[in-house]
Enzyme design. Sequence first.
Site, mmCIF file in Angstrom:
data_model
loop_
_atom_site.group_PDB
_atom_site.id
_atom_site.type_symbol
_atom_site.label_atom_id
_atom_site.label_comp_id
_atom_site.label_asym_id
_atom_site.label_seq_id
_atom_site.Cartn_x
_atom_site.Cartn_y
_atom_site.Cartn_z
ATOM 1 N N GLU A 274 0.633 -1.539 -0.533
ATOM 2 C CA GLU A 274 -0.041 -0.152 -0.229
ATOM 3 C C GLU A 274 0.694 1.420 -0.170
ATOM 4 O OE1 GLU A 274 -3.177 -0.180 -0.590
ATOM 5 O OE2 GLU A 274 -3.259 -2.163 -0.731
ATOM 6 N N TRP A 359 -16.414 9.829 -13.535
ATOM 7 C CA TRP A 359 -16.090 9.408 -11.999
ATOM 8 C C TRP A 359 -15.137 10.711 -11.895
ATOM 9 C CZ3 TRP A 359 -10.704 11.494 -12.948
ATOM 10 C CH2 TRP A 359 -9.814 11.811 -14.050
ATOM 11 N N TRP A 382 -10.062 6.698 -7.906
ATOM 12 C CA TRP A 382 -10.622 6.901 -9.042
ATOM 13 C C TRP A 382 -10.566 6.659 -10.481
ATOM 14 C CZ3 TRP A 382 -15.615 7.164 -8.134
ATOM 15 C CH2 TRP A 382 -15.909 7.603 -7.240
#
Length: 470
Positions: A274, A359, A382
């Site tokens: 991450e 989006w 996104w």
Amino acid sequence: MPTHLVWFRADLRIHDNIALAAACRAKDANVLALFIATPEQWQQHDMAPRQAALLRSYLNDLQRSLAEKGIPLIYQEVRDFTAQRQTVQETCKQHNVTHLFYNYQYEFNEQQRDRHLEKMMEDVVCEGFDDSVMLAPGSVMTGNHEMYKVFTPFKNAFIRRLKEALPECVAAPTVREEALTDLPELTFNYPQQAFDDTLFPASEQAAIARLRHFCKQGAAEYEACRDFPATEGTSRLSACLTLGVLSPRQCLHRLLAEQPQALDGGAGSVWLNELIWREFYRHLMTYHPDLCKHRPFIRWTDNVKWQSDNERLKAWQTGQTGYPIVDAAMRQLNETGWMHNRLRMITASFLVKDLLIDWRIGERYFISQLIDGDLAANNGGWQWAASTGTDAAPYFRIFNPTTQGQRFDADGEFIRQWVPELSNVPVKALHEPWAWADKQGVTLDYPRPVVDHKQARVATLAAYEAARKA
């Protein structure tokens, strides 16, 4: 005696702050600090009021930490980046500054501001540093010296670089002068909304303590727990990284101190991934500035014919879509300024792939609410969900919001917390409450689904197919 000025931006800490450490290296230098608030610019960038409140908390904490070292913080408030440049110039002139130190920001407007400033500063030495990343943009490239466009090979190359040499953390500066007292409370003319400091560390020391606790207790379990929003399985450190009260190098070193196998795919490696995703999006932004200009990475997706439906958009924003996991997630966002990462994917997919709404509208709404709002990460997420970005989900991969809820909130604990209208619905029926209600002859104080997922999926696939052929 030289005078060194440290211009703080999104790096509100004294530990492992490369610009601050560089400014303090010369023992004979007079060191000053500067922070310039830009409310009008923040408004243009849709900064969330909760993020503004957290920034204010970190700013006052930074002022106290610097004061203990004998370093005064000069505080100014101006409209925008243009005025910010002028203020830096004036401050340097007023205090006879010889050297200006700052940490790079990678967003397009910020980079333009810094380039213009460097040209204007004729009598001041400007020194910038890659501080908000573990490895500098441009240091992890393909064999053809190009920026990676897919995450996994970038990650593999990134980890190889880390194994060769870990980026070092620099110490906080030592005391330079007598501690400063009578510090003013700093604030700015921008909407602020209270945040829960039990959820988000409100100071540098609290952030360091949260990092240590997570790396010791939570990082090893992160892979097993991270997808379940009812479980406290994430670090909640994203806002600390966004505003720079923690550095990614601190995160890396603390993780490896507690989970030494993380670089080799062992415990802690998924949380490390991450951190590397965060790096990937920041590196990409420096090589593809169009990402800062509301443009898709995959150009043909600009041909998608988006729906303009304010009623459905409002239902999504307020958590009234009739899909419980989507609504619970959006209500968590609106109430706390934060959303669990799995839910960010679910809600983004729903807006784009079920409602066929652009989006960019969702991206902007998230930034306006998120306490951890970060342009690179938010845009990357996104565009991934919308199948418009680098390394994106293929456009034909569309999350089913019902099965996502069944999979990641099977017993409905998270849904019941945020959608109390469904408290009387049996667990097995919770993810499709109207099917149960109609069968039982019960009326729910909860909206029916704003769209049929199966029909929406067909329409979305057709819209993307048409765009690809256009």
